[in-house]
Design a protein around this motif. Structure first.
Motif, PDB file in Angstrom:
ATOM      1  N   GLN A 140       8.281  28.923   5.353  1.00 44.81           N
ATOM      2  CA  GLN A 140       6.921  28.935   5.896  1.00 44.81           C
ATOM      3  C   GLN A 140       6.194  27.619   5.590  1.00 44.81           C
ATOM      4  O   GLN A 140       5.522  27.054   6.459  1.00 44.81           O
ATOM      5  CB  GLN A 140       6.142  30.113   5.332  1.00 44.81           C
ATOM      6  N   VAL A 141       6.341  27.144   4.357  1.00 47.92           N
ATOM      7  CA  VAL A 141       5.706  25.880   3.984  1.00 47.92           C
ATOM      8  C   VAL A 141       6.354  24.732   4.757  1.00 47.92           C
ATOM      9  O   VAL A 141       5.667  23.822   5.236  1.00 47.92           O
ATOM     10  CB  VAL A 141       5.779  25.645   2.458  1.00 47.92           C
ATOM     11  N   GLN A 142       7.663  24.781   4.903  1.00 41.92           N
ATOM     12  CA  GLN A 142       8.387  23.762   5.674  1.00 41.92           C
ATOM     13  C   GLN A 142       7.834  23.676   7.093  1.00 41.92           C
ATOM     14  O   GLN A 142       7.571  22.581   7.608  1.00 41.92           O
ATOM     15  CB  GLN A 142       9.877  24.115   5.709  1.00 41.92           C
ATOM     16  N   ALA A 143       7.642  24.821   7.733  1.00 45.86           N
ATOM     17  CA  ALA A 143       7.121  24.843   9.107  1.00 45.86           C
ATOM     18  C   ALA A 143       5.725  24.218   9.175  1.00 45.86           C
ATOM     19  O   ALA A 143       5.423  23.456  10.096  1.00 45.86           O
ATOM     20  CB  ALA A 143       7.090  26.275   9.644  1.00 45.86           C
ATOM     21  N   LYS A 144       4.887  24.509   8.195  1.00 49.34           N
ATOM     22  CA  LYS A 144       3.538  23.952   8.180  1.00 49.34           C
ATOM     23  C   LYS A 144       3.564  22.432   7.963  1.00 49.34           C
ATOM     24  O   LYS A 144       2.832  21.704   8.626  1.00 49.34           O
ATOM     25  CB  LYS A 144       2.681  24.642   7.112  1.00 49.34           C
ATOM     26  N   LEU A 145       4.391  21.969   7.049  1.00 44.69           N
ATOM     27  CA  LEU A 145       4.458  20.529   6.798  1.00 44.69           C
ATOM     28  C   LEU A 145       5.069  19.785   7.988  1.00 44.69           C
ATOM     29  O   LEU A 145       4.625  18.671   8.329  1.00 44.69           O
ATOM     30  CB  LEU A 145       5.232  20.227   5.511  1.00 44.69           C
ATOM     31  N   LYS A 146       6.061  20.384   8.634  1.00 48.31           N
ATOM     32  CA  LYS A 146       6.619  19.775   9.845  1.00 48.31           C
ATOM     33  C   LYS A 146       5.541  19.666  10.926  1.00 48.31           C
ATOM     34  O   LYS A 146       5.442  18.658  11.630  1.00 48.31           O
ATOM     35  CB  LYS A 146       7.790  20.600  10.385  1.00 48.31           C
ATOM     36  N   CYS A 157       3.209  19.949  -3.105  1.00 48.26           N
ATOM     37  CA  CYS A 157       4.068  19.301  -2.108  1.00 48.26           C
ATOM     38  C   CYS A 157       3.565  17.864  -1.923  1.00 48.26           C
ATOM     39  O   CYS A 157       2.413  17.659  -1.552  1.00 48.26           O
ATOM     40  CB  CYS A 157       3.991  20.035  -0.769  1.00 48.26           C
ATOM     41  N   ASN A 158       4.418  16.901  -2.181  1.00 48.39           N
ATOM     42  CA  ASN A 158       3.993  15.510  -2.050  1.00 48.39           C
ATOM     43  C   ASN A 158       4.144  14.995  -0.624  1.00 48.39           C
ATOM     44  O   ASN A 158       5.132  15.273   0.054  1.00 48.39           O
ATOM     45  CB  ASN A 158       4.785  14.612  -2.996  1.00 48.39           C
ATOM     46  N   LYS A 185       0.859  -1.185   0.000  1.00 49.83           N
ATOM     47  CA  LYS A 185       0.000   0.000   0.000  1.00 49.83           C
ATOM     48  C   LYS A 185       0.893   1.232   0.000  1.00 49.83           C
ATOM     49  O   LYS A 185       1.791   1.365   0.848  1.00 49.83           O
ATOM     50  CB  LYS A 185      -0.924   0.000   1.209  1.00 49.83           C
ATOM     51  N   TYR A 186       0.658   2.125  -0.953  1.00 48.76           N
ATOM     52  CA  TYR A 186       1.507   3.304  -1.127  1.00 48.76           C
ATOM     53  C   TYR A 186       0.693   4.358  -1.858  1.00 48.76           C
ATOM     54  O   TYR A 186       0.281   4.141  -2.990  1.00 48.76           O
ATOM     55  CB  TYR A 186       2.738   2.928  -1.960  1.00 48.76           C
ATOM     56  N   ARG A 187       0.448   5.469  -1.197  1.00 50.16           N
ATOM     57  CA  ARG A 187      -0.307   6.558  -1.814  1.00 50.16           C
ATOM     58  C   ARG A 187       0.526   7.829  -1.797  1.00 50.16           C
ATOM     59  O   ARG A 187       1.246   8.107  -0.828  1.00 50.16           O
ATOM     60  CB  ARG A 187      -1.618   6.812  -1.066  1.00 50.16           C
ATOM     61  N   ILE A 188       0.426   8.586  -2.870  1.00 47.88           N
ATOM     62  CA  ILE A 188       1.086   9.882  -2.980  1.00 47.88           C
ATOM     63  C   ILE A 188      -0.001  10.945  -2.999  1.00 47.88           C
ATOM     64  O   ILE A 188      -0.821  10.979  -3.923  1.00 47.88           O
ATOM     65  CB  ILE A 188       1.943   9.986  -4.258  1.00 47.88           C
ATOM     66  N   LEU A 189      -0.018  11.787  -1.975  1.00 47.01           N
ATOM     67  CA  LEU A 189      -0.989  12.868  -1.878  1.00 47.01           C
ATOM     68  C   LEU A 189      -0.306  14.163  -2.302  1.00 47.01           C
ATOM     69  O   LEU A 189       0.701  14.561  -1.708  1.00 47.01           O
ATOM     70  CB  LEU A 189      -1.512  12.995  -0.444  1.00 47.01           C
ATOM     71  N   GLY A 190      -0.831  14.787  -3.325  1.00 41.52           N
ATOM     72  CA  GLY A 190      -0.292  16.069  -3.796  1.00 41.52           C
ATOM     73  C   GLY A 190      -0.988  17.197  -3.060  1.00 41.52           C
ATOM     74  O   GLY A 190      -2.116  17.561  -3.377  1.00 41.52           O
ATOM     75  N   ILE A 247       7.626  15.966   1.745  1.00 44.16           N
ATOM     76  CA  ILE A 247       8.770  16.646   1.156  1.00 44.16           C
ATOM     77  C   ILE A 247       9.178  17.829   2.037  1.00 44.16           C
ATOM     78  O   ILE A 247       8.316  18.488   2.623  1.00 44.16           O
ATOM     79  CB  ILE A 247       8.426  17.137  -0.272  1.00 44.16           C
ATOM     80  N   ASP A 248      10.464  18.076   2.130  1.00 43.07           N
ATOM     81  CA  ASP A 248      10.959  19.294   2.766  1.00 43.07           C
ATOM     82  C   ASP A 248      11.098  20.323   1.646  1.00 43.07           C
ATOM     83  O   ASP A 248      12.030  20.242   0.851  1.00 43.07           O
ATOM     84  CB  ASP A 248      12.306  19.059   3.447  1.00 43.07           C
ATOM     85  N   PRO A 249      10.168  21.258   1.550  1.00 48.65           N
ATOM     86  CA  PRO A 249      10.210  22.194   0.425  1.00 48.65           C
ATOM     87  C   PRO A 249      11.460  23.067   0.414  1.00 48.65           C
ATOM     88  O   PRO A 249      11.917  23.465  -0.650  1.00 48.65           O
ATOM     89  CB  PRO A 249       8.950  23.039   0.602  1.00 48.65           C
ATOM     90  N   PHE A 250      12.016  23.331   1.579  1.00 53.64           N
ATOM     91  CA  PHE A 250      13.235  24.136   1.602  1.00 53.64           C
ATOM     92  C   PHE A 250      14.387  23.379   0.949  1.00 53.64           C
ATOM     93  O   PHE A 250      15.146  23.939   0.173  1.00 53.64           O
ATOM     94  CB  PHE A 250      13.601  24.556   3.027  1.00 53.64           C
ATOM     95  N   ALA A 251      14.495  22.083   1.224  1.00 51.91           N
ATOM     96  CA  ALA A 251      15.559  21.277   0.620  1.00 51.91           C
ATOM     97  C   ALA A 251      15.406  21.240  -0.899  1.00 51.91           C
ATOM     98  O   ALA A 251      16.393  21.370  -1.629  1.00 51.91           O
ATOM     99  CB  ALA A 251      15.545  19.861   1.185  1.00 51.91           C
ATOM    100  N   SER A 252      14.191  21.092  -1.385  1.00 50.32           N
ATOM    101  CA  SER A 252      14.004  21.020  -2.831  1.00 50.32           C
ATOM    102  C   SER A 252      14.224  22.373  -3.503  1.00 50.32           C
ATOM    103  O   SER A 252      14.687  22.435  -4.635  1.00 50.32           O
ATOM    104  CB  SER A 252      12.617  20.468  -3.176  1.00 50.32           C
ATOM    105  N   MET A 253      13.937  23.448  -2.811  1.00 50.64           N
ATOM    106  CA  MET A 253      14.101  24.779  -3.405  1.00 50.64           C
ATOM    107  C   MET A 253      15.542  25.266  -3.387  1.00 50.64           C
ATOM    108  O   MET A 253      15.854  26.281  -4.007  1.00 50.64           O
ATOM    109  CB  MET A 253      13.210  25.791  -2.694  1.00 50.64           C
ATOM    110  N   MET A 254      16.426  24.544  -2.720  1.00 50.16           N
ATOM    111  CA  MET A 254      17.843  24.918  -2.701  1.00 50.16           C
ATOM    112  C   MET A 254      18.429  24.920  -4.115  1.00 50.16           C
ATOM    113  O   MET A 254      19.398  25.608  -4.382  1.00 50.16           O
ATOM    114  CB  MET A 254      18.648  23.965  -1.814  1.00 50.16           C
TER     115      MET A 254
END
Length: 128
Positions: free
Chosen positions: A116-122, A79-80, A51-56, A96-103
């Motif tokens: 800001q998005v990173q903080a919300k996802l964390k 953000c997945n 079982k594996y789901r990807i939520l966008g 996903i850590d959006p900050f890491a991907s945006m580097m």
């Protein structure tokens, strides 16, 4: 630098999907896509997979701000967040850590948005 945040949950797979969706909603995210990897691999390749789901997940305000700052940022949206069964029969959620991907993008305007998005996802992962 890790490119994701994760947590193992003591929940059933379907309960984990529901809980993740609820926590994302609390932080202003909606689910734009829901990819059932298990079903897709069975249908397309006739293989059995866990079982594996990807939520966008998308937070419209932050997506809009990012698009105004960088017109190609859509290649990295939404953000997945994944929900998967582990080999031990547990359920793992990872975002996903959006900050890491945006580097990879040389645009300083995105740094504040990514943080800001990173903080919300964390917070989503922490609250599960």
């Amino acid at each position: 630098m890790a490119y994701y945040f994760n947590k193992i949950l003591p929940l059933s797979f379907e309960d984990a999907i529901s809980r993740v969706t609820d926590e994302l909603k609390k932080e202003g995210f909606g689910i734009l896509t829901d990819i059932d990897v298990q079903a897709t691999l069975k249908k397309k390749m006739d293989v059995d997979f866990r079982k594996y789901r990807i939520l966008g997940a998308c937070n419209p305000l932050f997506a809009y701000q990012a698009l105004l700052s960088e017109d190609k940022i859509g290649t990295m949206l939404p953000c997945n967040v994944i929900v998967q069964e582990t080999a031990e029969g547990k359920v793992e959620v990872a975002a996903i850590d959006p900050f890491a991907s945006m580097m990879a993008i040389q645009n300083p305007k995105l740094g504040d948005i990514a943080h800001q998005v990173q903080a919300k996802l964390k917070k989503v992962i922490d609250n599960l």
